[in-house]
Design an enzyme around this catalytic site. Structure first.
Site, PDB file in Angstrom:
ATOM      1  N   SER A 139       4.373  14.876 -67.454  1.00 46.75           N
ATOM      2  CA  SER A 139       3.146  15.616 -67.136  1.00 46.75           C
ATOM      3  C   SER A 139       3.332  17.117 -66.996  1.00 46.75           C
ATOM      4  CB  SER A 139       2.517  15.066 -65.857  1.00 46.75           C
ATOM      5  OG  SER A 139       1.876  13.833 -66.105  1.00 46.75           O
ATOM      6  N   LYS A 142       1.130  19.363 -69.019  1.00 44.49           N
ATOM      7  CA  LYS A 142      -0.198  19.847 -68.636  1.00 44.49           C
ATOM      8  C   LYS A 142      -0.230  21.346 -68.340  1.00 44.49           C
ATOM      9  CE  LYS A 142      -1.837  15.378 -66.842  1.00 44.49           C
ATOM     10  NZ  LYS A 142      -0.667  14.482 -66.905  1.00 44.49           N
ATOM     11  N   SER A 194      -2.714  15.644 -61.514  1.00 42.25           N
ATOM     12  CA  SER A 194      -2.034  15.303 -62.771  1.00 42.25           C
ATOM     13  C   SER A 194      -2.810  14.241 -63.530  1.00 42.25           C
ATOM     14  CB  SER A 194      -0.598  14.818 -62.510  1.00 42.25           C
ATOM     15  OG  SER A 194       0.167  14.867 -63.696  1.00 42.25           O
ATOM     16  N   LYS A 301       4.511  22.142 -61.360  1.00 39.02           N
ATOM     17  CA  LYS A 301       3.915  20.925 -61.921  1.00 39.02           C
ATOM     18  C   LYS A 301       4.981  19.835 -61.957  1.00 39.02           C
ATOM     19  CE  LYS A 301       0.683  18.458 -63.602  1.00 39.02           C
ATOM     20  NZ  LYS A 301       1.373  17.296 -62.953  1.00 39.02           N
TER      21      LYS A 301
END
Length: 469
Positions: A139, A142, A194, A301
């Site tokens: 993720s 992203k 997320s 993140k």
């Protein structure tokens, strides 16, 4: 007695004729003219030595003026030679106090498949391990998804969630088909929760389809010069041809953190998203727990898939410095590895500042009649992040600037070089350029300037001949 003879009677003088008014006027004018002639003659006789002195003075002055003119012309048009000067690192007046012994530096033990620590302000890599190895990134994908959205849509645009987006699964914000949210709300879901469904909803809105949006992501990666990155989806679930490297992911994160809206969202800990048909909103919690556990954290993140393992990008600030770290497939210790990298960067590195873009570093004389000046400046920031046991060689730089150049001068014309960090890994030669243009003056200005310069030379010569003036 003889009679004495008596003299004859005196003769009567002839009477004088009275002058007329006209005769008197004529005689007066003659007298005045005669007096004036005598006065002028006497004045010439008395001024003769003065005239001789004046003539001599004028001849001497003319000779000195000619000599001064010749000297002024001879002194003009200097050769374009270089002057060398020392530029100390502006923030290291006592750099010896910052210097460490190599044995005092504790390099963190990183067990992740790949890792990197960078200083975005200087683009210096402070630590790297397998930094160019292509790996799945889960993720953390992203971050690029958010960048492409922010550069192609406004925050208040409305997005209708499709059935396909709502059915992506795994990490989600529980979006329902037909639900309408803003781009900003979906970005909070994307970066805090997320949410994979939010990623696809944003991709379809911005690109028209998920596939078109993924191509936009890859195009952005190419524009950024990322040679070890390929995207197959906007959310990061494992897929063929979906990978990046620690170095590329750090570059994406640094780029994203320069976007004010991204930074604001990434450092948010919780966010409420309306939830139609429910008595309470969806509360989104930022998965980046460093926001609560590591002081100075500004964003990051998380990511996890079976193929990528546990991944984390993070950014933090301390004492005016910001660092960005990347951990790919870091195992259960990926949080600790991240904080170890951050501590390593803050404890054992220091910035070395020579100059910033546009800062004047030297003055260069330009042309003659009139002679002007122009600043020699650097084109980019000359700042480095250096480990404290390697500071020797960074304490000063050398400025080699032209002393004089002829007209005309163009803005950005090279005026010299700055040699920085000689004998170190950062050793380089940076161009110094003119901060502005200097056009050739017109003829009238040059003539007046030349005359003024000659008089200046003349006066200097007189003061040399007659000290104390």
């Amino acid at each position: 007695m003889n009679e004495i003879d008596q003299p004859d009677s005196p003769q009567t003088a002839a009477p004088r004729r009275a002058l007329t008014d006209e005769e008197r006027r004529v005689l007066l004018e003659k007298r005045i003219k005669e007096l004036r002639r005598r006065k002028k003659r006497d004045l010439r006789r008395s001024n003769r030595p003065l005239r001789i002195t004046t003539a001599v003075f004028l001849l001497v002055f003319l000779a000195l003026f000619v000599v001064s003119g010749i000297y002024t012309l001879a002194a003009s048009g200097e050769s374009e030679r270089y002057l060398a000067s020392v530029l100390p690192a502006s923030n290291l007046p006592g750099w010896e106090g910052l210097l460490l012994e190599t044995e005092d530096v504790r390099v963190p033990a990183i067990s992740a498949a790949a890792a990197i620590l960078v200083d975005p302000a200087t683009d210096d890599v402070l630590f790297e391990h397998n930094a160019d190895q292509p790996l799945p990134m889960a993720s953390t994908t992203k971050v690029m998804t958010a960048v492409v959205v922010l550069e192609n849509a406004s925050l208040q645009e409305s997005v209708t969630v499709s059935a396909y987006a709502g059915a992506v699964g795994e990490s989600s914000a529980w979006l329902d088909a037909g639900e309408v949210l803003t781009v900003e709300q979906l970005l909070y879901a994307l970066l805090l929760q997320s949410a994979n469904d939010a990623a696809v909803a944003l991709a379809e809105h911005v690109g028209g389809s998920e596939g078109a949006f993924v191509e936009m992501m890859n195009e952005k990666a190419r524009d950024m010069g990322l040679g070890h990155t390929s995207f197959a989806n906007p959310h990061g679930l494992d897929a063929p041809n979906h990978y990046t490297s620690a170095r590329d992911l750090a570059a994406i994160t640094c780029y994203a953190m320069d976007i004010a809206e991204y930074r604001r969202i990434a450092e948010t800990t919780t966010y409420e998203l309306p939830w139609p048909g429910h008595p309470f909103p969806r509360v989104l919690e930022n998965h980046n727990k460093l926001l609560k556990t590591y002081p100075g954290t500004t964003g990051g993140k998380t990511g996890y898939t079976a193929g990528a393992g546990k991944c984390l990008v993070a950014s933090s600030q301390r004492e005016g410095r910001e660092l960005v770290s990347v951990i790919l497939n870091g195992g259960d210790g990926y949080w600790d590895q991240t904080t170890a990298l951050m501590d390593y960067g803050y404890d054992y590195f220091t910035p070395v500042e020579y100059a910033y873009s546009g800062q004047p570093l030297a003055r260069v004389e330009v042309g003659d009649f009139p002679r002007r000046e122009v600043d020699a400046t650097c084109l980019e920031d000359l700042v480095f992040t250096v480990r404290r046991d390697r500071l020797e060689g960074y304490e000063e730089a050398t400025v080699n600037s032209l002393e004089w150049v002829a007209y005309p001068v163009a803005e950005g014309q090279e005026m010299g070089q700055l040699v920085i960090a000689a004998g170190t890994p950062h050793e380089s030669e940076e161009a110094l350029v003119a901060s502005e243009a200097r056009r050739t003056p017109n003829l009238a200005v040059r003539i007046l300037a030349f005359i003024a310069a000659v008089f200046g030379t003349l006066w200097a010569g007189i003061k040399w001949i007659i000290p104390g003036l």
